[in-house]
Design an enzyme around this catalytic site. Structure first.
Site, PDB file in Angstrom:
ATOM      1  N   LYS A  42      63.979  13.092  80.217  1.00  0.00           N
ATOM      2  CA  LYS A  42      63.419  13.952  81.282  1.00  0.00           C
ATOM      3  C   LYS A  42      61.943  13.649  81.520  1.00  0.00           C
ATOM      4  CE  LYS A  42      62.443  17.531  77.858  1.00  0.00           C
ATOM      5  NZ  LYS A  42      62.887  18.793  77.249  1.00  0.00           N
ATOM      6  N   ARG A 140      65.663  31.347  76.522  1.00  0.00           N
ATOM      7  CA  ARG A 140      65.332  30.674  77.758  1.00  0.00           C
ATOM      8  C   ARG A 140      66.655  30.474  78.516  1.00  0.00           C
ATOM      9  NH1 ARG A 140      62.336  24.805  77.693  1.00  0.00           N
ATOM     10  NH2 ARG A 140      64.265  24.293  76.600  1.00  0.00           N
ATOM     11  N   TYR A 269      28.882  15.276  87.640  1.00  0.00           N
ATOM     12  CA  TYR A 269      28.775  16.582  88.297  1.00  0.00           C
ATOM     13  C   TYR A 269      28.120  17.586  87.362  1.00  0.00           C
ATOM     14  CZ  TYR A 269      32.188  14.822  91.679  1.00  0.00           C
ATOM     15  OH  TYR A 269      32.843  14.109  92.642  1.00  0.00           O
ATOM     16  N   MET A 316      37.847  13.241  89.004  1.00  0.00           N
ATOM     17  CA  MET A 316      39.224  13.001  89.446  1.00  0.00           C
ATOM     18  C   MET A 316      39.602  11.526  89.301  1.00  0.00           C
ATOM     19  SD  MET A 316      41.045  13.885  93.088  1.00  0.00           S
ATOM     20  CE  MET A 316      40.708  15.624  93.054  1.00  0.00           C
TER      21      MET A 316
END
Ligand SMILES: *Cc1c(COP(=O)(O)O)cnc(C)c1O
Length: 380
Positions: A42, A140, A269, A316
């Site tokens: 997965k 769950r 930043y 980023m």
């Protein structure tokens, strides 16, 4: 060396297929011969690339796969993989036709869903192979263990289903205290006895994830579901280690810019890092947009076999490092962000600890924006 469809970039995920194959051979030796190995692929096989990692697993003793979404299953089928695929989690009734179309083995965690699959199986004239998911305490997915007597009776009366498996999932398998794991296993075994009493004897019985594979050998039944451990990363710092199992994924980036600074200059930043004297800042074109954790003045990369500190905050698209300890560093040099370089190593665990999370999260967080580069051969 092959690369995913993405165009080349100066930052990438590298996967060592030889080591992946080795890990599977070691896992096969570790788990008794009668126990089937299922590969949990997965979420893009936790960053490895689901198709590539599944191929290696199936070539080296895994006999089945598991994914969570129909899209993940579709990707494996489109790649020509026809091994049995378990669909984890729970379906909505409207997904039933797609499960059949892709020839999957769904988990079933409610009588209503079992009935929906049974109807579909009757209509097509061939039973649908399902795995009964038993909720033994994770709370769950799954049929509640306390109500097993009632739902077992109802399931026993259904035509159109084949009980291909029964499974449960541990809420805590990779910590030192195995108390609750044993409670869950006890509940699961009681449910299995109840199922047998009404004539339901699933072919595959499975309870263990990686933590259980390592530390709960009594709960292996006849199949285990292995995700993280296959890629050579451990679910926690306290679970048992297997000799020879090693990480297959590394994260790499080349230096793409260098800034010479004077005392008092700041980086990034918010100007959160200040140079105490003249120094050089190396820039790697990888950031939180690639899934690298958003650290600030914390963490390291490896350059020329040495640990080099991150300075300022991860942005980023880029992160900055202080090159004071590597005067020989040049544009184009390869840095390692996860993995080994020379005698030094940066583990996924180290990054997870810095970020206050688990290894799974760091690996699964590595985005598709990063090309995957495969080294070695799937045959090992
Ligand atoms: C993800 C998952 C696994 C695999 O767990 P690992 O710790 O990665 O081996 C097994 N079973 C279920 C139900 C899962 O959701």
């Amino acid at each position: 060396m092959t690369s995913s469809g993405t165009r080349s970039r100066s930052a990438w995920v590298e996967v060592d297929l030889d080591q992946l194959a080795r890990n599977w051979r070691l896992l096969r030796r570790e788990v008794p011969a009668g126990v089937s190995l299922m590969f949990v692929a997965k979420d893009n096989a936790y960053g490895l690339g689901a198709v590539e990692a599944s191929r290696v697993a199936l070539m080296h003793h895994a006999d089945s796969l598991a994914v969570f979404t129909l899209g993940e299953a579709q990707q494996l089928r489109d790649a020509g993989i026809n091994a049995p695929i378990l669909l984890l989690g729970e379906r909505l009734e409207e997904e039933v036709p797609q499960v059949l179309e892709l020839d999957l083995e769904p988990c079933v965690g409610s009588v209503e869903l079992a009935e929906a699959f049974a109807r579909a199986g009757s209509v097509r004239g061939r039973p649908v192979p399902v795995h009964l998911k038993v909720n033994t305490g994770m709370n769950r997915f799954g049929l509640p263990w306390r109500m097993a007597a009632a739902w077992s009776q109802r399931l026993a009366g259904l035509a159109g289903l084949e009980f291909r498996g029964a499974l449960s999932h541990f809420a805590q398998s990779d910590e030192l205290d195995k108390g609750f794991a044993r409670t869950q296993s006890g509940r699961f075994e009681a449910v299995l006895q109840g199922l047998a009493a009404v004539g339901i004897r699933p072919r595959w019985i499975h309870h263990c994830n990686s933590g259980g594979v390592l530390d709960l050998p009594d709960a292996h039944f006849n199949r285990v579901r292995v995700g993280l451990l296959a890629q050579g990363v451990y679910p926690s710092e306290v679970c048992r280690r297997i000799d020879g199992i090693a990480p297959v994924l590394s994260l790499r980036a080349r230096v793409t810019a260098i800034q010479p600074l004077e005392a008092g200059d700041t980086v990034g930043y918010g100007m959160r890092w200040r140079a105490e004297g003249p120094c050089r800042i190396g820039v790697l074109s990888i950031g939180y947009g690639d899934g690298y954790p958003r650290l600030r003045n914390q963490g390291h990369v490896l350059l020329h076999g040495r640990r080099v500190p991150l300075v300022g905050g991860v942005t980023m698209d880029a992160l900055m490092v202080d090159l004071s300890g590597v005067p020989e560093a040049r544009i184009g040099d390869e840095a390692v962000l996860i993995g080994r370089q020379g005698a030094e190593c940066l583990t996924v665990q180290e990054l997870a600890t810095l970020r206050g999370t688990v290894t799974y999260d760091v690996l699964a967080g590595l985005r598709e924006r990063l090309p995957r580069v495969y080294r070695g051969s799937p045959s090992g």
